[in-house]
Design an enzyme around this catalytic site. Sequence first.
Site, PDB file in Angstrom:
ATOM      1  N   HIS A   1      -0.995  -3.682   6.663  1.00  0.00           N
ATOM      2  CA  HIS A   1      -1.264  -2.459   5.911  1.00  0.00           C
ATOM      3  C   HIS A   1       0.048  -1.844   5.474  1.00  0.00           C
ATOM      4  O   HIS A   1       1.027  -1.892   6.215  1.00  0.00           O
ATOM      5  CB  HIS A   1      -2.041  -1.457   6.782  1.00  0.00           C
ATOM      6  CG  HIS A   1      -2.750  -0.433   5.982  1.00  0.00           C
ATOM      7  ND1 HIS A   1      -2.143   0.725   5.565  1.00  0.00           N
ATOM      8  CD2 HIS A   1      -4.009  -0.414   5.480  1.00  0.00           C
ATOM      9  CE1 HIS A   1      -3.007   1.417   4.860  1.00  0.00           C
ATOM     10  NE2 HIS A   1      -4.137   0.751   4.777  1.00  0.00           N
TER      11      HIS A   1
ATOM     12  N   HIS B   1      -6.859  -5.015  -1.971  1.00  0.00           N
ATOM     13  CA  HIS B   1      -7.374  -3.672  -1.634  1.00  0.00           C
ATOM     14  C   HIS B   1      -8.781  -3.858  -1.071  1.00  0.00           C
ATOM     15  O   HIS B   1      -8.950  -4.456  -0.023  1.00  0.00           O
ATOM     16  CB  HIS B   1      -7.295  -2.814  -2.909  1.00  0.00           C
ATOM     17  CG  HIS B   1      -7.527  -1.346  -2.733  1.00  0.00           C
ATOM     18  ND1 HIS B   1      -7.633  -0.724  -1.510  1.00  0.00           N
ATOM     19  CD2 HIS B   1      -7.673  -0.333  -3.650  1.00  0.00           C
ATOM     20  CE1 HIS B   1      -7.823   0.576  -1.680  1.00  0.00           C
ATOM     21  NE2 HIS B   1      -7.857   0.834  -2.976  1.00  0.00           N
TER      22      HIS B   1
ATOM     23  N   ASP C   1     -10.753  -3.763   6.859  1.00  0.00           N
ATOM     24  CA  ASP C   1     -11.523  -4.822   6.214  1.00  0.00           C
ATOM     25  C   ASP C   1     -11.829  -6.007   7.130  1.00  0.00           C
ATOM     26  O   ASP C   1     -12.707  -6.803   6.822  1.00  0.00           O
ATOM     27  CB  ASP C   1     -10.786  -5.329   4.970  1.00  0.00           C
ATOM     28  CG  ASP C   1     -10.769  -4.271   3.888  1.00  0.00           C
ATOM     29  OD1 ASP C   1     -11.818  -3.656   3.678  1.00  0.00           O
ATOM     30  OD2 ASP C   1      -9.713  -4.053   3.277  1.00  0.00           O
TER      31      ASP C   1
HETATM   32  C1  LIG Z   1      -2.218  -4.773   2.816  1.00  0.00           C
HETATM   33  C2  LIG Z   1      -0.964  -5.459   2.280  1.00  0.00           C
HETATM   34  C3  LIG Z   1      -1.173  -5.681   0.774  1.00  0.00           C
HETATM   35  C4  LIG Z   1       0.262  -4.565   2.514  1.00  0.00           C
HETATM   36  O1  LIG Z   1       1.276  -5.111   1.768  1.00  0.00           O
HETATM   37  P1  LIG Z   1       2.798  -4.655   1.767  1.00  0.00           P
HETATM   38  O2  LIG Z   1       2.978  -3.338   2.409  1.00  0.00           O
HETATM   39  O3  LIG Z   1       3.263  -4.849   0.366  1.00  0.00           O
HETATM   40  O4  LIG Z   1       3.464  -5.709   2.723  1.00  0.00           O
HETATM   41  P2  LIG Z   1       3.902  -7.172   2.323  1.00  0.00           P
HETATM   42  O5  LIG Z   1       2.804  -7.891   1.639  1.00  0.00           O
HETATM   43  O6  LIG Z   1       5.232  -7.100   1.619  1.00  0.00           O
HETATM   44  O7  LIG Z   1       4.129  -7.797   3.764  1.00  0.00           O
HETATM   45  C5  LIG Z   1       5.286  -7.590   4.578  1.00  0.00           C
HETATM   46  C6  LIG Z   1       5.496  -8.854   5.414  1.00  0.00           C
HETATM   47  O8  LIG Z   1       4.378  -9.038   6.287  1.00  0.00           O
HETATM   48  C7  LIG Z   1       3.672 -10.261   5.961  1.00  0.00           C
HETATM   49  N1  LIG Z   1       2.234  -9.957   5.937  1.00  0.00           N
HETATM   50  C8  LIG Z   1       1.667  -8.805   5.535  1.00  0.00           C
HETATM   51  N2  LIG Z   1       0.336  -8.896   5.628  1.00  0.00           N
HETATM   52  C9  LIG Z   1       0.071 -10.127   6.075  1.00  0.00           C
HETATM   53  C10 LIG Z   1      -1.120 -10.822   6.346  1.00  0.00           C
HETATM   54  N3  LIG Z   1      -2.293 -10.240   6.161  1.00  0.00           N
HETATM   55  N4  LIG Z   1      -1.048 -12.083   6.779  1.00  0.00           N
HETATM   56  C11 LIG Z   1       0.135 -12.682   6.960  1.00  0.00           C
HETATM   57  N5  LIG Z   1       1.329 -12.077   6.724  1.00  0.00           N
HETATM   58  C12 LIG Z   1       1.276 -10.824   6.274  1.00  0.00           C
HETATM   59  C13 LIG Z   1       4.153 -10.640   4.563  1.00  0.00           C
HETATM   60  O9  LIG Z   1       4.055 -12.021   4.340  1.00  0.00           O
HETATM   61  C14 LIG Z   1       5.577 -10.141   4.584  1.00  0.00           C
HETATM   62  O10 LIG Z   1       6.329 -11.060   5.322  1.00  0.00           O
HETATM   63  P3  LIG Z   1       7.881 -11.332   4.967  1.00  0.00           P
HETATM   64  O11 LIG Z   1       8.569 -10.044   5.311  1.00  0.00           O
HETATM   65  O12 LIG Z   1       8.247 -12.472   5.854  1.00  0.00           O
HETATM   66  O13 LIG Z   1       7.930 -11.669   3.501  1.00  0.00           O
HETATM   67  C15 LIG Z   1      -0.731  -6.802   2.992  1.00  0.00           C
HETATM   68  O14 LIG Z   1      -0.600  -6.581   4.371  1.00  0.00           O
HETATM   69  C16 LIG Z   1      -1.828  -7.795   2.693  1.00  0.00           C
HETATM   70  O15 LIG Z   1      -1.779  -8.480   1.657  1.00  0.00           O
HETATM   71  N6  LIG Z   1      -2.860  -7.916   3.599  1.00  0.00           N
HETATM   72  C17 LIG Z   1      -3.976  -8.776   3.352  1.00  0.00           C
HETATM   73  C18 LIG Z   1      -4.961  -8.108   2.418  1.00  0.00           C
HETATM   74  C19 LIG Z   1      -5.735  -7.010   3.078  1.00  0.00           C
HETATM   75  O16 LIG Z   1      -6.237  -7.138   4.176  1.00  0.00           O
HETATM   76  N7  LIG Z   1      -5.872  -5.895   2.348  1.00  0.00           N
HETATM   77  C20 LIG Z   1      -6.630  -4.740   2.788  1.00  0.00           C
HETATM   78  C21 LIG Z   1      -5.742  -3.577   3.068  1.00  0.00           C
HETATM   79  S1  LIG Z   1      -6.679  -2.227   3.784  1.00  0.00           S
END
Ligand SMILES: CC(C)(COP(=O)(O)OP(=O)(O)OC[C@H]1O[C@@H](n2cnc3c(N)ncnc32)[C@H](O)[C@@H]1OP(=O)(O)O)[C@@H](O)C(=O)NCCC(=O)NCCS
Length: 384
Positions: free
Chosen positions: A265, A226, A319
């Site tokens: 996201h 987050h 971010d």
């Molecule tokens: C924001 C976040 C938690 C959203 O998560 P979510 O909706 O649960 O999506 P998931 O984590 O299940 O990701 C879906 C797919 O995209 C990929 N993905 C998502 N964000 C990614 C990233 N930042 N880098 C690489 N791959 C990513 C995942 O590995 C997953 O791949 P798969 O389908 O092959 O398993 C996620 O994108 C993330 O962890 N981002 C990095 C942290 C971040 O920047 N957070 C700030 C948010 S404002």
Amino acid sequence: MSASDQENVRFSKGLEGIVAAESSVGYVDGLAGKLVYRGYDVNTLVENCDYEEVSYLLLNGELPNREQYKDYSSSLRKKRQLDNDTLNLIRDLKDTHPMSALRTVISFIGARDNRSIEPDLETQKSISIDLIAKIPSVVAAINRAHNSKEFISPDDDLPFSSNFFYQALGRRPDKDEAKMIDEALILHADHGMNASTFTSMVVISTLSDMYSAVTAAISSLKGPLHGGANERALALIQRVGKPENAEKVISNMIASKEKIMGFGHRVYKVYDPRAKILKKFVETVTKKNGQENLFLTAEKIENIMAQTLGSKGIFPNVDFYSGLLYYSVGFDPSIFTPIFAVGRISGWTARSLEYLSDNKIFRPRGMYVGNRGPKEFIPIDDRQ
Ligand SMILES: CC(C)(COP(=O)(O)OP(=O)(O)OC[C@H]1O[C@@H](n2cnc3c(N)ncnc32)[C@H](O)[C@@H]1OP(=O)(O)O)[C@@H](O)C(=O)NCCC(=O)NCCS
């Protein structure tokens, strides 16, 4: 829950796609890349308003007229100053991570405010305004203590964001910096039912109090999935170091299924509109401060991510550029997430008050996937 009960419920991991509350505070259109506060596009707000106006809008539903603005702004200014006990606590916590310090200090301020036990809307709104006024001073003081610097008293001539900048960094922002920090705080003010906002609503729904709701929200914001992503996004940009290194580092990370912080996201499947606005500032400020290499490196990472993961809807989120922006004007990375809280406090409190005005305690069900038994009971001395 019995097995037959469970057949009638829908389970969604991480509550993805579940609507948990109605709200007229704001919405995120993840496919169109739009962020709206109380009906206004956030682009219109950053171009025309300052943070105080936006905070008033979120809290009250309408933009203030001139007189309401004056009153709100002056009431925030009057409440900025922290007392000595709070400043001493901040000094004692100087070696703690700033987000842990922030959580503790807000809880401490709340523990000494007897009003907090009154769950009525008016009291909780008054506490909300206190918190909106004080949180910048708390974060600024945490930043000073963390860097072994003297505390700086608020400057009543400065508006919300510029005063925060001044109290935190010990210098008044120039015109560009003042606009930059104000827009950054507006862009962080509200963002749908994100984890920290939802946390604050769950807490207020028990008729707890706004200090508890905000303390819990800070705890939720702290995590790297987050608010904590901005600190790690900058660390990645610094580690890559120059645009020529980006291809190798990012491809290796993607190949080993590492998450690239500052990308992706739950709601946006297109470019986060907040990142678009912040990127513009990063380019200007890094050029001015001789750190353009960091911007070019970030841009290269963005291009590689767009080529490799853009088709999956993964683009920079707020971010990715916010950390770089704060860093380029002199903020320490450990203070990036607390700055997020300085902006988000208006959204946390606005949505918690809105929920409280038509309250129903949050109480979802869990899907039991354990042994349904009955298992044979074995006395303790007979167990293996
Ligand atoms: C924001 C976040 C938690 C959203 O998560 P979510 O909706 O649960 O999506 P998931 O984590 O299940 O990701 C879906 C797919 O995209 C990929 N993905 C998502 N964000 C990614 C990233 N930042 N880098 C690489 N791959 C990513 C995942 O590995 C997953 O791949 P798969 O389908 O092959 O398993 C996620 O994108 C993330 O962890 N981002 C990095 C942290 C971040 O920047 N957070 C700030 C948010 S404002």
